[in-house]
Design an enzyme around this catalytic site. Structure first.
Site, PDB file in Angstrom:
ATOM      1  N   GLN A  61       0.895  -1.197  -0.095  1.00 25.57           N
ATOM      2  CA  GLN A  61       0.007   0.066   0.036  1.00 25.57           C
ATOM      3  C   GLN A  61       0.899   1.291   0.017  1.00 25.57           C
ATOM      4  O   GLN A  61       2.098   1.268   0.024  1.00 25.57           O
ATOM      5  CB  GLN A  61      -1.066   0.118   1.181  1.00 25.57           C
ATOM      6  CG  GLN A  61      -0.211  -0.344   2.399  1.00 25.57           C
ATOM      7  CD  GLN A  61      -1.003  -1.061   3.583  1.00 25.57           C
ATOM      8  OE1 GLN A  61      -2.175  -1.290   3.330  1.00 25.57           O
ATOM      9  NE2 GLN A  61      -0.277  -1.581   4.653  1.00 25.57           N
ATOM     10  N   ASP A  76      -8.110  -4.863  13.556  1.00 23.89           N
ATOM     11  CA  ASP A  76      -7.780  -3.534  13.530  1.00 23.89           C
ATOM     12  C   ASP A  76      -7.288  -3.140  12.064  1.00 23.89           C
ATOM     13  O   ASP A  76      -6.253  -2.945  11.653  1.00 23.89           O
ATOM     14  CB  ASP A  76      -6.870  -2.967  14.687  1.00 23.89           C
ATOM     15  CG  ASP A  76      -6.691  -1.520  14.106  1.00 23.89           C
ATOM     16  OD1 ASP A  76      -7.218  -0.699  13.589  1.00 23.89           O
ATOM     17  OD2 ASP A  76      -5.410  -0.992  14.764  1.00 23.89           O
ATOM     18  N   PRO A 133      -5.586  -4.896   0.729  1.00 22.31           N
ATOM     19  CA  PRO A 133      -4.856  -6.219   1.549  1.00 22.31           C
ATOM     20  C   PRO A 133      -5.998  -6.724   2.385  1.00 22.31           C
ATOM     21  O   PRO A 133      -5.879  -7.563   3.029  1.00 22.31           O
ATOM     22  CB  PRO A 133      -3.625  -5.454   2.218  1.00 22.31           C
ATOM     23  CG  PRO A 133      -3.618  -4.191   2.130  1.00 22.31           C
ATOM     24  CD  PRO A 133      -4.736  -3.918   0.775  1.00 22.31           C
TER      25      PRO A 133
HETATM   26  N1  AG3 Z   1      -8.061   1.185  10.906  1.00 20.41           N
HETATM   27  C1  AG3 Z   1      -8.831   1.750   9.763  1.00 20.41           C
HETATM   28  C2  AG3 Z   1      -9.799   2.372   9.944  1.00 20.41           C
HETATM   29  C3  AG3 Z   1     -10.609   2.650   8.548  1.00 20.41           C
HETATM   30  C4  AG3 Z   1     -10.530   3.928   8.274  1.00 20.41           C
HETATM   31  N2  AG3 Z   1     -11.339   4.300   7.055  1.00 20.41           N
HETATM   32  C5  AG3 Z   1     -11.336   5.327   6.350  1.00 20.41           C
HETATM   33  N3  AG3 Z   1     -10.788   6.426   6.583  1.00 20.41           N
HETATM   34  N4  AG3 Z   1     -11.804   5.275   4.982  1.00 20.41           N
HETATM   35  C6  AG3 Z   1      -7.299   2.207  11.897  1.00 20.41           C
HETATM   36  C7  AG3 Z   1      -6.154   2.049  12.126  1.00 20.41           C
HETATM   37  C8  AG3 Z   1      -5.722   2.667  13.392  1.00 20.41           C
HETATM   38  N5  AG3 Z   1      -5.172   1.588  14.337  1.00 20.41           N
END
Ligand code: AG3
Length: 277
Positions: free
Chosen positions: A34, A158, A165
């Protein structure tokens, strides 16, 4: 993603985006998985973006990280002692789990560059990886859960959005191997997207988890830097309590939020009902 005249924008569609005025772009790396960027924004401090989508900012990361860890922690039948984090290469989820006193955390992140970038630009979050209770594994989370012999009381997925991915992390097959590595009475929690802009993420998580677990519950939080602000999480297990069994206190999370987060607007319920069919 666009960077035009010092604005970073996350595109939601051809007609809609959320923009942050930035002082500086601190890094931009293209990895095997990515593209990772960090910006210094005026309004939210440092911002981590993956493939043009906001992952976290200094100012509101606590909401996401508290809500993805403290909610399952208080609802689990047995007090969680061990956790597996899939994704979470910034260290934010692991940091909250350490604060909750968990004794063993295994964090499996597919992209070593997420960890490196976080160590440089979000050292407070990444410091969790230096704690002796936390074990960082760079590898594929899907492969890890299908191969490990260890069991965990809490599994936190998370991930990024279900494009790229993370796609496989929103499937019933993955949830089946998650169940295999969950302790009796354990809970899995996943970030399930914006119910308004990404109903597919919530539908996939909800229907996939329902195929595998007898108890599936969606809750929401207000995260200002994510699409629409209204964000969903879905937790599942074979034994989830109807009321919190223990307490935890954060900057967002408290005993009222622990209950209120499950009170869902009607349109969110409809997305979930669609997934039930
Ligand atoms: N995890 C991703 C949340 C997704 C956000 N999506 C978006 N902005 N379209 C967050 C990682 C933090 N540990």
């Amino acid at each position: 993603m666009d960077i035009i005249e010092n604005w970073f924008s996350e595109r939601y569609s051809d007609y809609l985006q959320l923009s942050f005025r930035v002082r500086d772009q601190l890094i931009s790396v293209k990895t095997d998985y990515q593209r990772i960027d960090v910006f210094d924004t005026y309004s939210f401090g440092r911002l981590l973006s993956i493939d043009g989508t906001v992952q976290l900012t200094d100012q509101d990361e606590y909401i996401y990280h508290e809500m993805i860890t403290e909610v399952p922690y208080v609802y689990a039948k047995r007090k969680p002692q061990s956790a597996l984090v899939i994704g979470g290469g910034d260290g934010g989820a692991a940091l909250r789990l350490l604060k909750l006193g968990l004794k063993r955390i295994v964090n499996v992140e597919i992209d070593s560059q997420v960890v490196e970038v976080s160590r440089r630009f979000f050292p407070n979050l990444a410091s969790s990886f230096d704690d002796p209770a936390c074990h960082l594994v760079i590898g594929d989370g899907i492969k890890f859960v299908s191969e490990t012999d260890e069991k965990f009381d809490l599994i936190v997925v998370d991930s990024t959005d279900p494009e790229g991915p993370a796609e496989g992390l929103f499937s019933a097959n993955f949830y089946r191997s998650v169940k295999r590595v969950l302790s009796d009475g354990g809970i899995v929690v996943v970030q399930s997207g914006s119910p308004f802009y990404q109903p597919r993420a919530l539908e996939l998580a909800s229907s996939g988890l329902r195929e595998v677990f007898s108890n599936v519950k969606t809750y929401t939080a207000f995260i200002p830097t994510y699409p629409s602000g209204l964000w969903s999480f879905t937790m599942a297990g074979d034994e989830i309590m109807d009321a919190p069994l223990r307490s935890a206190q954060g900057r967002y999370f408290n005993s009222e939020v622990a209950r209120g987060a499950f009170m869902l607007p009607e349109f969110v319920k409809q997305v979930i009902h669609k997934a039930e069919r």
